[in-house]
Design a protein around this motif. Structure first.
Motif, mmCIF file in Angstrom:
data_model
loop_
_atom_site.group_PDB
_atom_site.id
_atom_site.type_symbol
_atom_site.label_atom_id
_atom_site.label_comp_id
_atom_site.label_asym_id
_atom_site.label_seq_id
_atom_site.Cartn_x
_atom_site.Cartn_y
_atom_site.Cartn_z
ATOM 1 N N LEU A 119 2.249 7.402 -7.906
ATOM 2 C CA LEU A 119 2.430 6.077 -7.316
ATOM 3 C C LEU A 119 2.839 6.213 -5.856
ATOM 4 C CD1 LEU A 119 2.477 3.050 -7.952
ATOM 5 C CD2 LEU A 119 4.916 3.268 -8.367
ATOM 6 N N MET A 123 0.948 4.584 -2.790
ATOM 7 C CA MET A 123 1.645 3.664 -1.884
ATOM 8 C C MET A 123 1.580 4.176 -0.455
ATOM 9 S SD MET A 123 2.572 1.117 -3.550
ATOM 10 C CE MET A 123 3.461 0.331 -2.227
ATOM 11 N N ILE A 126 -1.645 3.210 0.889
ATOM 12 C CA ILE A 126 -1.700 1.779 1.189
ATOM 13 C C ILE A 126 -0.983 1.476 2.503
ATOM 14 C CG2 ILE A 126 -0.841 -0.454 0.432
ATOM 15 C CD1 ILE A 126 -1.462 0.455 -2.422
ATOM 16 N N LYS A 129 -2.970 2.585 5.523
ATOM 17 C CA LYS A 129 -4.058 1.697 5.924
ATOM 18 C C LYS A 129 -3.519 0.378 6.443
ATOM 19 C CE LYS A 129 -7.730 3.402 3.059
ATOM 20 N NZ LYS A 129 -8.622 3.005 1.964
ATOM 21 N N TRP B 68 1.308 -3.791 -6.007
ATOM 22 C CA TRP B 68 0.273 -2.764 -6.159
ATOM 23 C C TRP B 68 0.199 -2.268 -7.600
ATOM 24 C CZ3 TRP B 68 -4.042 -0.690 -5.294
ATOM 25 C CH2 TRP B 68 -4.333 0.602 -5.729
ATOM 26 N N LEU B 69 1.351 -2.098 -8.232
ATOM 27 C CA LEU B 69 1.358 -1.642 -9.624
ATOM 28 C C LEU B 69 0.584 -2.626 -10.506
ATOM 29 C CD1 LEU B 69 4.808 -0.215 -10.732
ATOM 30 C CD2 LEU B 69 2.536 0.709 -11.150
ATOM 31 N N ARG B 72 -3.107 -2.599 -9.583
ATOM 32 C CA ARG B 72 -3.774 -1.401 -10.060
ATOM 33 C C ARG B 72 -4.060 -1.514 -11.556
ATOM 34 N NH1 ARG B 72 -0.770 4.368 -10.014
ATOM 35 N NH2 ARG B 72 0.117 3.538 -11.912
ATOM 36 N N LYS B 104 -7.295 -0.542 -0.901
ATOM 37 C CA LYS B 104 -7.311 0.305 -2.090
ATOM 38 C C LYS B 104 -7.653 1.743 -1.725
ATOM 39 C CE LYS B 104 -7.976 -2.731 -5.854
ATOM 40 N NZ LYS B 104 -8.833 -3.894 -5.768
#
Lengths: 257, 381
Positions: A119, A123, A126, A129, B68-69, B72, B104
């Protein structure tokens, strides 16, 4: 959006560095959810003020409270606790030079928050970006990056654990105008979606007029705080020169209309 | 003292006939991701109906990690063929999640592991290339120093006298106390141990010869070189290395100043100048140390001690010790400046280069000393 709980409050602050008084009985309140700009001439003590809030410089007198916790007399555990609530972008980036960009971003995630490895890596991607870097930059070392890229990578690290308070020391300095504008937008989005409080030291008048809800001008070892509108009418000579100089007039032309 | 209350993340499951509704509750933030992630991965293992609903009405707290979790998980579930519906998402959640979706990560790029042999092969290649470049760099550097020295001899005014004397003070004068102290204690130890062994033959008076000859010929200069390598060599490397990282070396170049003249030659020349002087100081301190031991345990008067020294130490032996010193100084200076100029970019590389500088200097000094010892004994001095 701006409610009346000060998230950072400074009372009667006196700082002395090398025999020079930098701040004299300075008072300041920063509220949750606002974007707060700190401006002032070179050597006026902007970075010193930020470092004092962060606890890197011990003030001579006065009291600083961040998130209802007094800075300065912190025990180690409370210090760690409060440090996980803020992110800092230093002027020079201050990336760890022996780690890649990706590892740099993962440092706060893994070491402070014990985020699972996979994770954390996602992250980090992410965030990378988000600040406008490419995927390939993930594996690069800070020495291989340009100045603007270092800044973005450092911002990604500051944002790594979604802190409640984000300290930015001259974030847009050294960025091209397009990147600077994108950076401003990014800060606005983050603030709106995460209820972030942003404290930024900056000289960029465009950023100030675009972002800042309130501004503190450091003059005469004190802080004069106000919205941009009220500061434009302030009669202090330095403030007049700052906002009504050639650059100020050009940058703020849109704001005035 | 919690600043903002953080609750454990939970995922409530409400099963209906055809659909299953998931209700994330509590705090879905970076700080709780350790607890939140297993909830999501468990979900993917389960056997679920086609239609799934995520009800976000009870989601108290979230940040990019939490969003995000969830995103996803939803993405993975859709990939498995489920139909997902999002309910009651707040406006803030929407902005945040819309910001995330273009980001992503493309996972195929994250890791492309090589096989064990490939990796070893790459390593060997890297090391050999490094060695080739190191040799080239070294030749270039020695050439530059030689040219610099030659030009300085032609135009003595190029030499930065002030800088040389500044370094003589920093590296030489300021090192005197520590070197004298070290040599003094070495003299004491040598005399003590020597006397104990020689007493067995009743030859304890030869302790004086042992101390004086070994001190002046070998130990004085060696201990000085080792100390200077550790004290001065490391600081030269670190200093030049930081200057390289700060682009100060580049600034010198653009200003028309040759780093060779400004940084390197003054340091090497200063080292060559101070090493014999420091060695002499070490010799004297060592002899005093030995003398203290001898006078107190052998019942020898100081006058006799000095007399025996002048008999045992030949002028040749003394000069061998002193004359090796400038050579060692030059070695230390060359190595530490070379390593300093090799520093690249990172804080780690300063550490590596400084360590290398000290280790290489001491290594070279010891080898050179051994070779010279053989040479001098062959020609019979």
């Amino acid at each position: 959006m701006t409610n009346q709980i000060p998230i950072i409050s400074i009372r009667n602050l006196v700082t002395e560095l090398g025999g020079n008084i930098i701040h004299e009985h300075l008072d300041l309140d920063i509220y949750q959810g606002e974007i707060f700009g700190i401006v002032g001439g070179s050597g006026a003590g902007k970075s010193v003020l930020m470092n004092t809030i962060l606890g890197l410089i011990t003030p001579k007198e006065g009291e600083i409270t961040v998130l209802k916790t007094k800075i300065g007399s912190l025990e180690k555990i409370t210090k760690l606790h409060i440090q996980s609530h803020w992110g800092v972008l230093f002027q020079g980036g201050a990336l760890f030079s022996s780690l890649t960009v990706g590892e740099n971003i993962q440092v706060p995630m893994k070491d402070m928050e014990k985020m699972p490895d996979e994770l954390a890596r996602e992250m980090a991607f992410i965030k990378l970006k988000m600040v406008g870097l490419k995927e390939d930059d993930f594996f690069k070392y800070p020495a291989e990056l340009s100045g603007g890229m270092v800044k973005r990578a450092a911002l990604a690290r500051a944002l790594a654990i979604d802190p409640e308070i984000l300290f930015l020391d001259e974030p847009t300095a050294g960025l091209d105008p397009i990147a600077a504008a994108a950076f401003d937008e990014l800060i606005l989005t983050l603030r709106d979606s995460l209820n972030l409080t942003v404290v930024m030291v900056t000289h960029d008048l465009d950023s100030i007029s675009r972002l800042c809800d309130r501004i503190a001008v450091l003059v005469d070892k004190k802080a004069i705080v106000g919205t941009l509108k009220s500061l434009l009418n302030n009669q202090h000579p330095w403030i007049r020169a700052y906002f009504h100089g050639v650059r100020g007039e050009t940058a703020l032309a849109g704001f005035r209309e | 003292m919690a600043i903002i209350d953080i609750q454990l993340p939970k995922l409530e499951v409400l099963s209906q006939k055809e659909t299953v509704t998931f209700k994330p509750k509590g705090s879905w933030v970076a700080k709780t991701s350790f607890e939140a992630e297993p909830l999501c991965t468990d979900l993917l293992q389960k056997n679920l109906p086609k239609r799934l609903v995520f009800d976000l009405s009870d989601l108290d707290q979230y940040d990019t990690a939490g969003v995000w979790l969830l995103q996803r998980t939803i993405h993975d579930l859709e990939f498995k063929g489920h139909h997902i519906e999002l309910q009651n998402e707040s406006a803030a959640f929407q902005t945040l999640s819309s910001r995330l979706s273009p980001y992503k990560p493309s996972f195929e790029k994250v890791h492309r592991p090589h096989s064990f042999f490939e990796e070893r092969l790459v390593e060997i290649g890297k090391i050999s290339l490094e060695l080739v470049f190191l040799t080239l760099d070294l030749i270039i550097f020695l050439g530059q120093v030689a040219v610099g020295l030659f030009l300085t001899c032609l135009h003595p005014k190029r030499l930065r006298i002030v800088s040389v004397f500044y370094h003589v003070e920093k590296m030489g004068v300021n090192a005197l106390p520590i070197i004298s102290l070290l040599a003094l204690s070495l003299g004491l130890v040598l005399a003590y141990q020597g006397e104990e062994q020689l007493r067995r033959f009743g030859a304890e008076i030869y302790t004086i010869n042992l101390v004086s000859i070994s001190m002046t010929r070998e130990i004085g200069v060696l201990i000085t070189a080792i100390l200077v390598a550790g004290r001065t060599g490391s600081s030269i490397t670190a200093q030049i290395g930081i200057m390289k990282i700060n682009q100060e070396v580049d600034a010198l170049n653009t200003l028309g100043l040759n780093p060779m003249d400004v940084l390197i030659l003054p340091r090497i020349i200063a080292l060559v100048l101070i090493m014999p002087l420091l060695t002499f100081a070490a010799d004297v301190a060592g002899l005093i140390g030995g003398g203290i031991m001898v006078v107190f345990s052998l019942d020898v008067t100081p006058q006799l001690y000095i007399h025996r020294i002048s008999e045992s130490v030949t002028l040749g032996g003394f000069w061998i010790g002193i004359l090796k010193a400038p050579l060692f100084g030059a070695l230390i200076g060359l190595v530490s400046c070379f390593e300093g100029m090799r520093v690249k970019g990172t804080a780690e590389s300063i550490g590596i280069c400084t360590t290398r500088s000290v280790v290489e200097s001491i290594f070279l000094v010891t080898i050179a000393d051994a070779l010279l010892s053989i040479f001098f004994s062959k020609i019979g001095i």
